[in-house]
Design a protein around this motif. Structure first.
Motif, PDB file in Angstrom:
ATOM      1  N   THR A 287       0.851  -1.194   0.000  1.00  0.00           N
ATOM      2  CA  THR A 287       0.000   0.000   0.000  1.00  0.00           C
ATOM      3  C   THR A 287       0.888   1.246   0.000  1.00  0.00           C
ATOM      4  O   THR A 287       2.065   1.189   0.335  1.00  0.00           O
ATOM      5  CB  THR A 287      -0.913   0.039   1.243  1.00  0.00           C
ATOM      6  N   TYR A 288       0.282   2.375  -0.362  1.00  0.00           N
ATOM      7  CA  TYR A 288       0.979   3.666  -0.441  1.00  0.00           C
ATOM      8  C   TYR A 288       2.203   3.537  -1.358  1.00  0.00           C
ATOM      9  O   TYR A 288       2.108   2.974  -2.443  1.00  0.00           O
ATOM     10  CB  TYR A 288       1.336   4.162   0.957  1.00  0.00           C
ATOM     11  N   ASP A 289       3.349   4.042  -0.924  1.00  0.00           N
ATOM     12  CA  ASP A 289       4.551   3.985  -1.763  1.00  0.00           C
ATOM     13  C   ASP A 289       5.368   2.711  -1.533  1.00  0.00           C
ATOM     14  O   ASP A 289       6.416   2.534  -2.170  1.00  0.00           O
ATOM     15  CB  ASP A 289       5.456   5.187  -1.479  1.00  0.00           C
ATOM     16  N   GLN A 290       4.900   1.832  -0.676  1.00  0.00           N
ATOM     17  CA  GLN A 290       5.683   0.634  -0.354  1.00  0.00           C
ATOM     18  C   GLN A 290       5.942  -0.257  -1.571  1.00  0.00           C
ATOM     19  O   GLN A 290       7.057  -0.779  -1.711  1.00  0.00           O
ATOM     20  CB  GLN A 290       5.007  -0.155   0.773  1.00  0.00           C
ATOM     21  N   PRO A 291       4.972  -0.454  -2.471  1.00  0.00           N
ATOM     22  CA  PRO A 291       5.276  -1.313  -3.634  1.00  0.00           C
ATOM     23  C   PRO A 291       6.396  -0.775  -4.503  1.00  0.00           C
ATOM     24  O   PRO A 291       7.141  -1.548  -5.120  1.00  0.00           O
ATOM     25  CB  PRO A 291       3.942  -1.358  -4.401  1.00  0.00           C
ATOM     26  N   VAL A 292       6.529   0.549  -4.557  1.00  0.00           N
ATOM     27  CA  VAL A 292       7.602   1.141  -5.359  1.00  0.00           C
ATOM     28  C   VAL A 292       8.953   0.663  -4.844  1.00  0.00           C
ATOM     29  O   VAL A 292       9.795   0.154  -5.598  1.00  0.00           O
ATOM     30  CB  VAL A 292       7.524   2.679  -5.317  1.00  0.00           C
ATOM     31  N   TYR A 293       9.163   0.833  -3.547  1.00  0.00           N
ATOM     32  CA  TYR A 293      10.465   0.504  -2.969  1.00  0.00           C
ATOM     33  C   TYR A 293      10.687  -1.009  -2.885  1.00  0.00           C
ATOM     34  O   TYR A 293      11.806  -1.488  -3.119  1.00  0.00           O
ATOM     35  CB  TYR A 293      10.578   1.133  -1.577  1.00  0.00           C
TER      36      TYR A 293
ATOM     37  N   TRP B 184       3.428   1.478  -8.744  1.00  0.00           N
ATOM     38  CA  TRP B 184       2.236   1.152  -7.955  1.00  0.00           C
ATOM     39  C   TRP B 184       1.394   0.073  -8.633  1.00  0.00           C
ATOM     40  O   TRP B 184       0.310  -0.252  -8.167  1.00  0.00           O
ATOM     41  CB  TRP B 184       1.376   2.404  -7.744  1.00  0.00           C
ATOM     42  N   GLY B 185       1.907  -0.466  -9.718  1.00  0.00           N
ATOM     43  CA  GLY B 185       1.139  -1.464 -10.452  1.00  0.00           C
ATOM     44  C   GLY B 185       1.257  -2.848  -9.821  1.00  0.00           C
ATOM     45  O   GLY B 185       1.899  -3.052  -8.786  1.00  0.00           O
ATOM     46  N   THR B 186       0.640  -3.804 -10.465  1.00  0.00           N
ATOM     47  CA  THR B 186       0.679  -5.188  -9.991  1.00  0.00           C
ATOM     48  C   THR B 186       2.118  -5.693 -10.069  1.00  0.00           C
ATOM     49  O   THR B 186       2.746  -5.601 -11.126  1.00  0.00           O
ATOM     50  CB  THR B 186      -0.228  -6.076 -10.850  1.00  0.00           C
TER      51      THR B 186
ATOM     52  N   ASP C 263       6.965   0.975  11.327  1.00  0.00           N
ATOM     53  CA  ASP C 263       6.296  -0.211  10.790  1.00  0.00           C
ATOM     54  C   ASP C 263       6.068  -0.128   9.291  1.00  0.00           C
ATOM     55  O   ASP C 263       5.805  -1.134   8.644  1.00  0.00           O
ATOM     56  CB  ASP C 263       4.953  -0.414  11.499  1.00  0.00           C
ATOM     57  N   SER C 264       6.149   1.071   8.724  1.00  0.00           N
ATOM     58  CA  SER C 264       5.930   1.252   7.294  1.00  0.00           C
ATOM     59  C   SER C 264       7.261   1.233   6.557  1.00  0.00           C
ATOM     60  O   SER C 264       8.216   1.892   6.965  1.00  0.00           O
ATOM     61  CB  SER C 264       5.227   2.595   7.045  1.00  0.00           C
ATOM     62  N   LEU C 265       7.339   0.493   5.487  1.00  0.00           N
ATOM     63  CA  LEU C 265       8.586   0.390   4.729  1.00  0.00           C
ATOM     64  C   LEU C 265       8.628   1.485   3.665  1.00  0.00           C
ATOM     65  O   LEU C 265       8.559   1.241   2.456  1.00  0.00           O
ATOM     66  CB  LEU C 265       8.718  -1.004   4.111  1.00  0.00           C
ATOM     67  N   MET C 266       8.743   2.716   4.167  1.00  0.00           N
ATOM     68  CA  MET C 266       8.891   3.896   3.320  1.00  0.00           C
ATOM     69  C   MET C 266      10.028   4.748   3.880  1.00  0.00           C
ATOM     70  O   MET C 266      10.674   4.387   4.865  1.00  0.00           O
ATOM     71  CB  MET C 266       7.573   4.666   3.222  1.00  0.00           C
ATOM     72  N   THR C 267      10.252   5.894   3.284  1.00  0.00           N
ATOM     73  CA  THR C 267      11.500   6.628   3.497  1.00  0.00           C
ATOM     74  C   THR C 267      11.539   7.508   4.740  1.00  0.00           C
ATOM     75  O   THR C 267      12.593   8.055   5.058  1.00  0.00           O
ATOM     76  CB  THR C 267      11.780   7.533   2.284  1.00  0.00           C
ATOM     77  N   GLU C 268      10.429   7.700   5.446  1.00  0.00           N
ATOM     78  CA  GLU C 268      10.365   8.724   6.483  1.00  0.00           C
ATOM     79  C   GLU C 268      11.406   8.545   7.583  1.00  0.00           C
ATOM     80  O   GLU C 268      12.073   9.501   7.991  1.00  0.00           O
ATOM     81  CB  GLU C 268       8.957   8.766   7.100  1.00  0.00           C
ATOM     82  N   THR C 269      11.553   7.345   8.106  1.00  0.00           N
ATOM     83  CA  THR C 269      12.480   7.137   9.219  1.00  0.00           C
ATOM     84  C   THR C 269      13.923   7.383   8.797  1.00  0.00           C
ATOM     85  O   THR C 269      14.695   8.030   9.520  1.00  0.00           O
ATOM     86  CB  THR C 269      12.336   5.709   9.777  1.00  0.00           C
TER      87      THR C 269
ATOM     88  N   TYR D 196      -6.355  12.443  -0.504  1.00  0.00           N
ATOM     89  CA  TYR D 196      -5.465  11.600  -1.301  1.00  0.00           C
ATOM     90  C   TYR D 196      -6.018  10.190  -1.487  1.00  0.00           C
ATOM     91  O   TYR D 196      -5.291   9.292  -1.906  1.00  0.00           O
ATOM     92  CB  TYR D 196      -4.104  11.474  -0.612  1.00  0.00           C
ATOM     93  N   ASP D 197      -7.273   9.985  -1.156  1.00  0.00           N
ATOM     94  CA  ASP D 197      -7.795   8.625  -1.118  1.00  0.00           C
ATOM     95  C   ASP D 197      -8.430   8.155  -2.418  1.00  0.00           C
ATOM     96  O   ASP D 197      -9.139   7.156  -2.458  1.00  0.00           O
ATOM     97  CB  ASP D 197      -8.818   8.489   0.023  1.00  0.00           C
ATOM     98  N   GLY D 198      -8.216   8.864  -3.511  1.00  0.00           N
ATOM     99  CA  GLY D 198      -8.739   8.427  -4.803  1.00  0.00           C
ATOM    100  C   GLY D 198     -10.181   8.785  -5.051  1.00  0.00           C
ATOM    101  O   GLY D 198     -10.849   8.137  -5.874  1.00  0.00           O
TER     102      GLY D 198
END
Length: 483
Positions: A60-66, A85-87, A189-195, A345-347
């Motif tokens: 979810t969010y930007d996690q699939p990118v990374y 963000w695709g499959t 807990d989120s695998l994104m860049t913030e931390t 931002y929820d589409g």
């Protein structure tokens, strides 16, 4: 006006010491205080992490990118654009890419190599098209991000002590900052860049403070610039901190009697940042023919932002309401249910964010004659030709990005504004090193992207410091019988 900068240049500035507490209490021992701070931080964050809700679905969010880029790095030894963000899918022929900067995908790929549990999660998600039956475990990256958060708070405490020279303000600032620990645990807990970006920028801030407090200023300046470079390799917009610091600092340095020494320190800062960024830019030039940080990322962020410039005055008034700490609730109460959905931002169909991510992104690419010219086209037709309206629309964006943990950010932003102003008037260089970068990035993000609070976590440091100083003044007045 330049007395403080001049005294730093001459290196005769007195470095304030933390007040000495009478008696032989172990609490008063200077050498024990960092250990005590680390124990408090570790314990409180551990409690917050234990009580936090289970981590959400990883795709979810930007996690699939990374995650998809990390998979290609681990399995094919090549930095690609992944599946965005695709499959998710496995494609050994996927070409090299540069939509994203490399550091966070490399962090995930390295931890996957070292952590069999996370490796199984990553492989399952990519190889099975993000099936919900795949495990969601990522022990090593999350533990490392937890330790980075511990380090962030320890550095926050140190920054407050060094800037003010007061041990008590340091402890009070730490207490104020720990209030928002549950927010940072979400980033753990989120695998994104913030931390990771918060970790690097906090080291950069501490090093910048030490430039004005220590005699070894060249080394600290080099470290500060290098950390900004690493932050930019994690999240691209941080690269703009390097020229921003140079533009603000250079005129002050040139007006000072020790201008050459100041120029050398500024050059060390820039050298540290440029030295870190150069290998990645050189790689993009050699492999992809583009000597830049990223491609296609800027136009997406810009179109998402300028889509909001199409709103009318009535919508703008509602956007300001919706950008308050409890704006969504107030919008639903005072206007109509889900009145703020169009700005989210929820589409939401017809929402500005969706328009910017789809139809406007496509139409501007066609009008510009291709994606290579799209950024320039957007900047000229949507920003340069309409600068006043773009700036006006940026205000609620900045508000929305400002309220870290809602009213915590609301109250402390009010306290931090006069703190920054006093530092500007007195040219308190150490204090400005703490406050100005966060304000600059807030304004920058509001102008060029659909700003969010997670982009502005760097403001936790000056906000906590402002809160600690306010509590210390309150305690002094109460002790003096003013209340």
């Amino acid at each position: 006006m330049n007395d403080k900068l001049d005294s730093w240049m001459r290196k005769d500035m007195h470095v304030p010491r933390s007040p000495v507490v009478s008696g032989c209490s172990w609490l008063a021992r200077k050498s024990f205080q960092p250990i005590l701070a680390a124990l408090i931080i570790f314990g409180w964050l551990g409690v917050c992490w234990y009580k936090a809700p289970p981590p959400g679905y990883l795709w979810t969010y930007d996690q699939p990118v990374y995650l998809s880029i990390a998979y290609d790095i681990e399995h094919f030894g090549r930095f690609t654009d992944g599946t965005a963000w695709g499959t998710p899918s496995v494609d050994p022929t996927r070409p090299p890419g540069m939509v994203r900067t490399p550091l966070y995908p490399m962090f995930l790929a390295t931890t996957a190599e070292l952590d069999p549990v996370f490796n199984r999660t990553l492989n399952c998600l990519v190889q099975n098209q993000a099936a919900t039956t795949c495990p969601q475990q990522a022990p090593l990256p999350r533990v490392l991000q937890f330790l980075m958060t511990v380090a962030f708070y320890l550095m926050l405490w140190r920054i407050a002590v060094r800037v003010t020279g007061s041990s008590r303000i340091g402890w009070l600032s730490l207490g104020v900052g720990l209030v928002v620990a549950p927010i940072l645990i979400r980033s753990v807990d989120s695998l994104m860049t913030e931390t990771l970006t918060l970790f690097f920028t906090t080291i950069a801030t501490l090093a910048a403070v030490e430039v004005f407090k220590e005699r070894r200023s060249l080394g600290w300046a080099l470290l500060s610039g290098a950390m900004i470079g690493l932050a930019a390799l994690t999240r691209p917009p941080f690269v703009y901190l390097l020229p921003a610091v140079a533009l603000v600092t250079f005129p002050l340095v040139m007006r000072n009697s020790q201008r050459w020494r100041g120029a050398v320190v500024l050059a060390a800062f820039l050298l540290g940042g440029i030295g870190v960024l150069t290998p990645w830019i050189a790689r993009n030039a050699v492999i992809l023919g583009h000597p830049t940080m990223t491609s296609e990322y800027a136009q997406l962020a810009l179109t998402q932002r300028v889509a909001y410039d199409e709103m009318n005055w009535r919508q703008y008034a509602l956007f300001n309401l919706c950008s308050l700490p409890d704006g969504a609730g107030m919008g639903s109460l005072l206007v109509k249910p889900n009145a703020c959905a169009k700005f989210g931002y929820d589409g939401t169909p017809g929402g500005f964010y969706v328009i910017g991510s789809t139809t406007l992104l496509q139409s501007t690419a066609v009008a510009a004659g291709g994606t290579a010219h799209q950024v320039g086209y957007i900047l000229y037709h949507y920003v340069i030709l309409h600068p006043v309206w773009h700036a006006i629309v940026s205000i609620p964006f900045a508000m929305r990005g400002l309220w870290i943990d809602h009213y915590w950010g609301f109250v402390l932003a009010i306290l931090c504004i006069p703190l920054t102003w006093r530092a500007l008037r007195s040219l308190d260089a150490a204090m400005l090193a703490v406050t100005l970068p966060g304000w600059f990035l807030l304004a920058f993000y509001a102008a060029v992207s659909a700003d969010q609070t997670r982009y502005n976590l760097m403001l936790i440091i000056p906000f906590s410091l402002a809160g600690g100083m306010m509590l210390e003044r309150f305690a002094k007045r109460k002790k003096a019988g003013a209340f």
